[in-house]
Design an enzyme around this catalytic site. Structure first.
Site, short mmCIF file in Angstrom:
data_model
loop_
_atom_site.label_atom_id
_atom_site.label_comp_id
_atom_site.label_asym_id
_atom_site.label_seq_id
_atom_site.Cartn_x
_atom_site.Cartn_y
_atom_site.Cartn_z
N GLY A 52 -7.03 -37.03 18.14
CA GLY A 52 -7.06 -38.43 17.87
C GLY A 52 -7.55 -39.10 16.25
N SER A 53 -8.37 -37.98 15.44
CA SER A 53 -8.37 -37.63 14.24
C SER A 53 -6.88 -38.10 13.11
CB SER A 53 -9.24 -37.20 13.50
OG SER A 53 -10.47 -37.45 14.27
N SER A 95 -12.59 -35.94 10.24
CA SER A 95 -12.92 -35.82 11.80
C SER A 95 -13.98 -36.06 12.39
CB SER A 95 -13.50 -34.16 11.41
OG SER A 95 -14.48 -34.26 12.85
N SER A 97 -16.06 -36.32 14.68
CA SER A 97 -17.10 -36.05 15.87
C SER A 97 -17.67 -35.24 13.60
CB SER A 97 -17.36 -34.43 16.33
OG SER A 97 -16.58 -33.70 15.96
N THR A 100 -15.00 -30.90 13.96
CA THR A 100 -13.67 -29.77 14.09
C THR A 100 -13.51 -29.01 13.32
OG1 THR A 100 -12.62 -32.80 14.70
CG2 THR A 100 -11.05 -30.35 14.40
N ARG A 147 -10.03 -40.58 19.86
CA ARG A 147 -8.83 -41.46 19.96
C ARG A 147 -8.37 -42.92 19.79
NH1 ARG A 147 -10.31 -38.56 25.11
NH2 ARG A 147 -9.39 -39.91 26.92
N GLU A 232 -3.80 -38.30 27.54
CA GLU A 232 -5.05 -38.16 27.54
C GLU A 232 -5.70 -39.14 28.48
OE1 GLU A 232 -7.45 -36.74 23.88
OE2 GLU A 232 -5.30 -37.13 23.25
N HIS A 248 20.94 -35.63 17.36
CA HIS A 248 22.11 -34.52 16.64
C HIS A 248 21.79 -33.61 18.01
CE1 HIS A 248 23.58 -36.62 12.81
NE2 HIS A 248 21.81 -37.17 13.15
N LYS A 342 -11.57 -26.05 24.59
CA LYS A 342 -12.76 -25.74 23.16
C LYS A 342 -13.45 -24.62 23.34
CE LYS A 342 -11.87 -30.51 21.30
NZ LYS A 342 -12.45 -31.66 21.08
#
Length: 349
Positions: A52-53, A95, A97, A100, A147, A232, A248, A342
């Site tokens: 989201g960042s 970031s 937070s 990250t 996000r 999400e 293509h 995570k």
């Protein structure tokens, strides 16, 4: 009277979507008023971020591609690419937070290589590392999922690039974008009846469908946003494709497996500003999917400027993803699968 919160949405994801226009305006004003770092001789911009960042940087790059005097490149990984060297490279570490790990790695690499650096975050380790090393950091206040902060990761950086003299955006374009978002919200918001709400209707049509989102040129990044929001918020599978590239290769895959194609919905994001050849390609691709047995639908951008059109489609996709989450009976805010990953990576350190 306080607004009643949907029990499926206890953290009020809808409130963040309803606030896109107000947050975008706040972000522009904040980016226009924060102290401007002493940055000069910028030859290229690398925006390091994840999830989201990162999408705000993608949106910025796409929007400014026709006018910015230097390339704006997104970096979604550890470290930095080899071309990011020296004072000619401005590395923007974004970031939400500030914690990250990939973005922190990019920050350290930028310092080692002598790049110009600015951090964009709400705090965390990134803020601390920037301040320890005397690097500029732009802080914004935002409580919520990364996000939902896309107005800040786009609007603040748009102001920065304009203040550096690398691009321009007319005030009339900004005001039109804010106005279009407000006008569309009246039709797309939860209070709007199903019969009058195209996002609600389309969400219903996507139930139990495999979703692929198509867009051309600068709108490809908006198709990516639709994909990630469906993932999400609705916890549903979706992919995105860009034109003309997908003409293509992708069309060759419209034969097998037949059972999957019959459960596929192809969505086409359209704009009156699409390149004329891409407009033809979108129509032809839509017809090809229809003939292959897939469901097809199109959503038209609103507004006169590219900025308004990109954000009108982005807002539509956010509402659509929200209503699809409710249709599946899931909370649109938590992303448990990502949290588990995570935690697993943190335990493996």
């Amino acid at each position: 009277m306080e607004k009643e919160i949907n029990p499926l949405d206890p953290e009020n994801m809808l409130g963040y979507i309803d606030a896109l226009d107000a947050d975008l305006e706040k972000a522009w004003q904040l980016g226009s008023s924060l102290p401007l770092p002493e940055l000069s001789g910028v030859e290229k911009i690398v925006i390091a971020g994840m999830g989201g960042s990162a999408i705000g940087g993608d949106l910025l790059s796409a929007y400014l591609a026709p006018s910015c005097r230097v390339p704006i490149l997104s970096h979604r990984n550890y470290g930095l690419p080899a071309y990011a060297q020296g004072k000619g490279t401005l590395v923007i570490c974004s970031s939400h937070s500030g914690n990250t790990e990939e973005t922190l790695s990019s920050f350290e690499a930028a310092l080692e290589r002598g790049c110009q650096v600015i951090a964009l975050c709400t705090g965390g380790s990134l803020r601390a590392r920037a301040e320890e090393n005397g690097q500029p950091v732009w802080i914004f206040q935002h409580v919520g999922q990364p996000r939902t902060a896309i107005p800040y990761s786009f609007g603040m950086l748009l102001a920065l690039v304009c203040r550096l003299g690398l691009a321009q955006v007319r005030e009339t374009e900004l005001q039109e974008a804010f106005a279009v978002l407000r006008e569309d919200r009246a039709q797309l918001s939860e209070a709007s009846d199903l019969s009058a709400n195209p996002a609600k209707r389309l969400a219903g049509q996507l139930m139990e469908r495999n979703v692929v989102v198509f867009a051309a040129g600068e709108l490809e990044v908006v198709a990516r946003r639709w994909k990630t929001q469906i993932n999400e918020l609705a916890k549903a599978w979706a992919v995105f494709e860009g034109l003309p590239e997908s003409n293509h290769n992708t069309l060759a895959g419209l034969e097998f497996p037949v059972s999957l194609l019959e459960r596929t919905s192809a969505l086409f994001l359209r704009s009156g500003l699409d390149h004329p050849r891409n407009a033809l390609r979108l129509a032809a691709t839509q017809q090809a999917f229809l003939m292959a047995g897939a469901g097809v639908d199109a959503v038209q951008a609103r507004g006169q400027s590219r900025l308004a059109q990109m954000w009108s489609l982005l807002q539509f996709g956010d509402y659509l993803s929200y209503y699809l989450a409710l249709a599946y009976g899931v909370d649109p805010t938590p992303v448990d699968a990502l949290t588990r990953l995570k935690n697993s990576l943190a335990a493996a350190k």
